[in-house]
Design an enzyme around this catalytic site. Structure first.
Site, PDB file in Angstrom:
ATOM      1  N   LYS A  76       0.810  -1.179  -0.005  1.00  0.00           N
ATOM      2  CA  LYS A  76       0.124  -0.031  -0.030  1.00  0.00           C
ATOM      3  C   LYS A  76       0.911   1.168   0.029  1.00  0.00           C
ATOM      4  O   LYS A  76       2.015   1.285   0.782  1.00  0.00           O
ATOM      5  CB  LYS A  76      -0.963   0.018   1.264  1.00  0.00           C
ATOM      6  CG  LYS A  76      -1.955   1.145   1.341  1.00  0.00           C
ATOM      7  CD  LYS A  76      -2.849   0.918   2.524  1.00  0.00           C
ATOM      8  CE  LYS A  76      -3.833   1.934   2.520  1.00  0.00           C
ATOM      9  NZ  LYS A  76      -4.802   1.773   3.662  1.00  0.00           N
ATOM     10  N   SER A 151      -9.597   1.847   2.719  1.00  0.00           N
ATOM     11  CA  SER A 151      -8.886   2.631   1.759  1.00  0.00           C
ATOM     12  C   SER A 151      -7.979   1.737   1.285  1.00  0.00           C
ATOM     13  O   SER A 151      -7.114   1.908   0.072  1.00  0.00           O
ATOM     14  CB  SER A 151      -8.100   3.692   2.740  1.00  0.00           C
ATOM     15  OG  SER A 151      -7.141   3.102   3.768  1.00  0.00           O
ATOM     16  N   SER A 175     -10.160  -0.588   7.073  1.00  0.00           N
ATOM     17  CA  SER A 175      -9.585  -0.510   5.643  1.00  0.00           C
ATOM     18  C   SER A 175      -8.402  -1.857   5.062  1.00  0.00           C
ATOM     19  O   SER A 175      -8.417  -1.523   3.841  1.00  0.00           O
ATOM     20  CB  SER A 175      -8.282   0.790   5.907  1.00  0.00           C
ATOM     21  OG  SER A 175      -9.113   2.042   5.241  1.00  0.00           O
TER      22      SER A 175
HETATM   23  N1  GLN Z   1     -12.948   3.595   6.086  1.00  0.00           N
HETATM   24  C1  GLN Z   1     -12.485   4.099   7.276  1.00  0.00           C
HETATM   25  C2  GLN Z   1     -12.326   5.852   7.197  1.00  0.00           C
HETATM   26  O1  GLN Z   1     -12.588   6.377   6.128  1.00  0.00           O
HETATM   27  C3  GLN Z   1     -11.378   3.605   7.484  1.00  0.00           C
HETATM   28  C4  GLN Z   1     -10.040   4.046   7.168  1.00  0.00           C
HETATM   29  C5  GLN Z   1      -8.944   3.293   7.182  1.00  0.00           C
HETATM   30  O2  GLN Z   1      -9.061   2.192   8.122  1.00  0.00           O
HETATM   31  N2  GLN Z   1      -7.613   3.719   7.179  1.00  0.00           N
HETATM   32  O3  GLN Z   1     -11.971   6.388   8.161  1.00  0.00           O
END
Ligand code: GLN
Length: 474
Positions: A76, A151, A175
């Protein structure tokens, strides 16, 4: 789709010379280009091929490869790889070159894997759909009109599309698990502290964890073993035993699983509910003890997350000012104006929204009402999990209330987007390990989440392996 990669099969194919490592790497890179999912922000083609040539020479000289040698992986783009761009999918860091390897990358490099490149993601890991990336959204390999989740959407899509064998992601509120569920792969978020965060671009430091995404439970276990452990550069990391793969592959006995009593009240996709209920029915039929538990704190956990996460993010992102780090607009006539312009031009809407919320909940007069209160509720949630885990060994939930949604469907509606994390955030709030594995579905993938006790990754994977073998993939 073709047969999915596994570490064991790649290792066997390389060692028996059924495929050369150079051909393997070339075919992965070619497939990334042909599929055009936009799952990679950068590809290290020359480095990867050069490394593959060395692996082929080693095999030619009659030596056997270690398990992970020559295995193509993806990282990532918020995890630093020395001398390579690390953008966090933001214009702010579009030209930032990492000066050192993250701890997990040092470990992976020592294991001999081949890093193919860096995967696309939501900007600074804020999002659930990969649509906030400065480099454009990622397409779901199961249906290109849909999002891959976020994400870590690029990391999940790349494994699902057989562009690599496993990938690293980061999980602050879901994420790793939510994109894994949208793309039909397995994603493990470890216990807080079990994997070093040094070299991870921080979102919310008290919630962030690096974890793995792979096609199988066993590959999650193997890849997790290759990155976990104490690192002196991350004081929250600690030493722990590596996972026993043969135990994970053994039969599971005498377990009690908990399912939340009242989660049907949330608006959940019907097929997800049916598939989850069907699994529970079959577990009961197989005499596995299933207990209903009270997890009415799930929506509180989401509210707590929506305060703590922006608060920490706003502090962490303060360093991106265009001077020490990041985009320099060169359009300014005063210092204040410089901060304003650099950050206004180089950060997307979602990032700005969270910085505003974060600074608001931390500002004097509001800190007690929001941030400090959220910390107290966080403590309460941790205690509630402790009570639950006196009665059950694991908690099962769907990973996400919906399947992969259409590109553009939710991006204009942040509250609906945040609801994507309803089942996943609690584990981050309490620092617990959790996995998403694919459940049976008719068309688009569905994920099952298993949350375990602190440090209980081995048993989570043990149960996942058994569920997959005996109840899901039959
Ligand atoms: N979808 C969540 C957010 O937008 C999780 C993000 C993450 O785990 N980095 O905060």
């Amino acid at each position: 789709m073709n047969q999915k990669f596994t570490i064991e099969q790649i290792n066997r194919d390389l060692n028996t010379k059924s495929i050369s490592c150079v051909d393997l790497i070339r075919s992965c890179i070619e497939k990334i280009k042909i599929d055009a999912l936009n799952d990679f922000i950068s590809i290290f083609e020359d480095d990867a091929i050069e490394q593959a040539q060395k692996i082929d020479e080693k095999i030619k000289s009659g030596k056997k490869l270690e398990f992970l040698e020559g295995v193509p992986v993806a990282i990532k783009d918020n995890i630093l790889v020395k001398n390579k761009k690390c953008t966090a999918a933001s214009k702010m860091l579009a030209n930032y070159i990492a000066s050192y390897d993250a701890h997990v990358i040092e470990k992976l490099k020592n294991s001999g894997v081949i890093i193919l490149g860096k995967t696309n993601m939501d900007e600074f890991a804020m999002g659930s759909s990969n649509e906030t990336s400065f480099f454009g959204n990622v397409l779901n390999p199961h249906d290109k009109t849909r999002v891959p989740g976020g994400s870590s959407g690029g990391s999940a899509a790349s494994v699902s599309a057989n562009h690599c064998v496993f990938s690293l992601g980061s999980d602050t509120g879901g994420s790793i698990r939510q994109p894994a569920s949208f793309c039909g792969v397995c994603g493990l978020k470890p216990s807080y502290g079990r994997v070093s965060r040094s070299g991870l671009i921080s979102l919310a430091s008290s919630l962030d964890q690096i974890g793995v995404i792979a096609n199988s439970v066993i590959d999650c276990a193997i890849s997790f073993n290759s990155i976990c452990g104490r690192d002196k550069l991350d004081m929250t990391s600690f030493k722990s035993e590596i996972l026993d793969i043969s135990k994970i592959q053994s039969d599971v006995n005498n377990i009690v699983v908990g399912i939340p009593k009242n989660f049907h009240k949330f608006s959940i996709d019907n097929e997800i509910l049916a598939s989850f209920d069907n699994l529970i029915y079959n577990l009961k039929k197989a005499k596995i003890k299933v207990k209903e538990i009270d997890m009415s704190f799930m929506d509180c956990a989401l509210s707590v997350y929506c305060i703590i996460q922006p608060a920490e993010s706003s502090a962490n992102l303060a360093r991106y000012d265009g001077f020490r780090y990041g985009f320099d607009s060169k359009i300014y006539d005063s210092l204040k104006n410089a901060y304003e312009n650099n950050r206004t031009i180089a950060m997307g809407d979602e990032v700005k929204r969270r910085i505003l919320i974060g600074t608001y909940v931390l500002s004097s007069g509001y800190k007690d009402a929001y941030y400090n209160k959220a910390r107290l509720v966080q403590l309460d949630i941790k205690n509630k999990f402790n009570e639950i885990f006196k009665k059950v060994d694991f908690i099962l939930t769907p990973t996400s209330p919906s399947k992969a949604f259409k590109i553009g469907e939710k991006i204009k509606d942040p509250l609906t987007m945040y609801f994507s994390d309803i089942f996943t955030v609690s584990a981050n709030i309490a620092g617990l390990p959790a996995i998403s594995i694919p459940l049976k579905s008719n068309d688009l993938p569905i994920g099952l989440q298993i949350i375990g006790k602190y440090m209980d990754e081995e048993n989570i994977l043990h149960l996942s392996y058994n569920l997959d073998k005996k109840f899901i993939n039959i």
